[in-house]
Structure formats: C-alpha cells, structure tokens
Scaffold this motif. Structure first.
Motif, mmCIF file in Angstrom:
data_model
loop_
_atom_site.group_PDB
_atom_site.id
_atom_site.type_symbol
_atom_site.label_atom_id
_atom_site.label_comp_id
_atom_site.label_asym_id
_atom_site.label_seq_id
_atom_site.Cartn_x
_atom_site.Cartn_y
_atom_site.Cartn_z
ATOM 1 N N LYS A 120 -53.483 -52.453 -41.147
ATOM 2 C CA LYS A 120 -53.486 -51.569 -42.247
ATOM 3 C C LYS A 120 -52.356 -50.120 -42.017
ATOM 4 N N LEU A 121 -51.717 -50.046 -43.143
ATOM 5 C CA LEU A 121 -50.840 -48.866 -42.955
ATOM 6 C C LEU A 121 -50.860 -48.027 -44.267
ATOM 7 N N ARG A 122 -50.767 -46.515 -43.775
ATOM 8 C CA ARG A 122 -50.549 -45.585 -44.821
ATOM 9 C C ARG A 122 -49.442 -44.964 -44.567
ATOM 10 N N PHE A 123 -48.555 -44.534 -45.729
ATOM 11 C CA PHE A 123 -47.424 -43.708 -45.454
ATOM 12 C C PHE A 123 -47.423 -42.436 -44.958
ATOM 13 N N VAL A 124 -46.567 -41.958 -44.080
ATOM 14 C CA VAL A 124 -46.535 -40.511 -43.650
ATOM 15 C C VAL A 124 -45.507 -39.969 -44.346
ATOM 16 N N ARG A 125 -45.883 -38.845 -45.174
ATOM 17 C CA ARG A 125 -44.928 -38.089 -45.972
ATOM 18 C C ARG A 125 -44.029 -37.366 -45.072
ATOM 19 N N LYS A 126 -42.937 -36.519 -45.483
ATOM 20 C CA LYS A 126 -41.750 -36.029 -44.828
ATOM 21 C C LYS A 126 -42.512 -34.776 -43.828
ATOM 22 N N GLY A 127 -43.564 -34.202 -44.553
ATOM 23 C CA GLY A 127 -44.226 -32.996 -43.667
ATOM 24 C C GLY A 127 -45.555 -33.522 -42.722
ATOM 25 N N GLY A 128 -45.375 -34.815 -42.597
ATOM 26 C CA GLY A 128 -46.645 -35.279 -41.600
ATOM 27 C C GLY A 128 -47.733 -35.679 -42.237
ATOM 28 N N GLU A 129 -47.953 -35.292 -43.594
ATOM 29 C CA GLU A 129 -49.223 -35.660 -44.244
ATOM 30 C C GLU A 129 -49.423 -37.090 -44.596
ATOM 31 N N LEU A 130 -50.409 -37.570 -44.404
ATOM 32 C CA LEU A 130 -50.772 -39.038 -44.662
ATOM 33 C C LEU A 130 -50.789 -39.132 -46.351
ATOM 34 N N GLY A 131 -50.157 -40.105 -46.834
ATOM 35 C CA GLY A 131 -50.362 -40.491 -48.122
ATOM 36 C C GLY A 131 -51.482 -41.151 -48.498
ATOM 37 N N PRO A 132 -52.045 -41.090 -49.909
ATOM 38 C CA PRO A 132 -53.397 -41.174 -50.214
ATOM 39 C C PRO A 132 -53.734 -42.844 -50.551
ATOM 40 N N THR A 133 -52.764 -43.720 -50.204
ATOM 41 C CA THR A 133 -52.985 -45.078 -50.436
ATOM 42 C C THR A 133 -52.924 -45.828 -49.116
ATOM 43 N N GLU A 134 -53.425 -46.966 -48.967
ATOM 44 C CA GLU A 134 -53.550 -47.737 -47.732
ATOM 45 C C GLU A 134 -52.903 -49.254 -48.156
ATOM 46 N N MET A 135 -52.075 -49.830 -47.600
ATOM 47 C CA MET A 135 -51.664 -51.155 -47.706
ATOM 48 C C MET A 135 -52.271 -52.124 -46.523
ATOM 49 N N THR A 136 -53.010 -53.158 -47.009
ATOM 50 C CA THR A 136 -53.384 -54.232 -46.373
ATOM 51 C C THR A 136 -52.684 -55.359 -46.159
ATOM 52 N N PHE A 137 -52.357 -55.881 -44.913
ATOM 53 C CA PHE A 137 -51.603 -57.026 -44.729
ATOM 54 C C PHE A 137 -52.497 -57.930 -43.900
ATOM 55 N N GLU A 138 -52.341 -59.142 -44.272
ATOM 56 C CA GLU A 138 -52.830 -60.538 -43.487
ATOM 57 C C GLU A 138 -51.577 -61.137 -42.548
ATOM 58 N N ARG A 139 -51.948 -61.635 -41.503
ATOM 59 C CA ARG A 139 -50.962 -62.535 -40.779
ATOM 60 C C ARG A 139 -50.716 -63.833 -41.381
ATOM 61 N N VAL A 140 -49.652 -64.248 -41.583
ATOM 62 C CA VAL A 140 -49.503 -65.492 -42.246
ATOM 63 C C VAL A 140 -48.789 -66.509 -41.428
ATOM 64 N N ASP A 141 -48.394 -65.973 -39.943
ATOM 65 C CA ASP A 141 -47.770 -67.078 -39.424
ATOM 66 C C ASP A 141 -48.694 -68.022 -38.286
#
Length: 141
Positions: A120-141
């Motif tokens: 699970k990842l969230r973007f970090v904006r230029k000022g260091g603030e966390l973005g409001p959305t989250e990306m969820t990935f699943e391993r596929v290998d």
C-alpha cells in the motif's frame, strides 16, 4: 574488511526484499472518491460507463516490478494509454523513492504497509505532505 561490512550494512538498510517481485494495482481510493462525488453522479450514464471502463483499464494495466535496486513500471491512463517506464528506487525507512529514468525530480511514496502479498502506497507531495489517496497492489509473481 571493515569497509565491506559497512557497505553491506548500509545497503541492507535501504533494500527491502519484501518489495522484490511484480505487483499489480488492485485498488486506488481516488477512484472510489471520484465515483462517490457529486460531479460523477451528474454525468450521463454513457460518461459514467466510460469513466468506469477507464478506471478498470488503469487497474488492469498498472504494474510495478522491483528487481534489486531497479524498478520497471507501467503507467496506465483512463484514456486507455500505457507507458512503460523504468528507473532506480531506494527504500528509506517508510519512504519509497523512485528515480525515473530521464526525469530530474524523484517520485516519493509513503509505504503504508508491505508484506508478502500486499503493498500500500500513498504519494508524498513536494512539501512532504501525504496525498489523500492510497494505491493497493497485490503480488503477481
């Protein structure tokens, strides 16, 4: 001998074997937010369907592959385009830093969680603030 030990120790601090492998985007909270918005609900049924198909395309075609210190990834867009990209990455504490080839500024993500099957990842904006959305990935290998 001491130099080699220090080099191995420093490398191990920035390398996380949990990231090694191929990951598929399975959820993006920004899509959920958009579908629940007033603006989305005001769209015609045809436009809503187009938007949902674009979101599904992004989910089905976005992959991150971590190999040692390299990253290979696809950026899929709701316009049904896919860009293949590559670069180097560094994991520093809870921050994933991606140095995309040909770009000057790195992309930073806050690693909300990572285990053998989910990332699970969230973007970090230029000022260091966390973005409001989250990306969820699943391993596929």
């Amino acid at each position: 001998m001491n130099f080699i030990f220090v080099l191995l120790l420093v490398t191990s601090l920035f390398y996380n074997s949990n990231l090694e492998g191929r990951w598929k985007l399975v959820d993006f909270t920004g899509f959920t937010t958009m579908v629940g918005s007033d603006a989305f609900n005001k769209l015609s049924e045809e436009k809503k369907l187009d938007a949902i198909q674009g979101m599904e395309f992004v989910l089905n075609n976005t992959f991150y592959s971590f190999q040692k210190d390299s990253i290979f990834f696809t950026n899929a867009g709701p316009d049904f385009s896919v860009s293949e990209k590559k670069g180097k990455f560094l994991l520093k504490s809870d921050t994933l830093i991606v140095f995309e080839s040909g770009k000057v500024n790195p992309i930073k993500f806050f690693v909300s969680s990572v285990n053998d099957s989910n990332l699970k990842l969230r973007f970090v904006r230029k000022g260091g603030e966390l973005g409001p959305t989250e990306m969820t990935f699943e391993r596929v290998d």
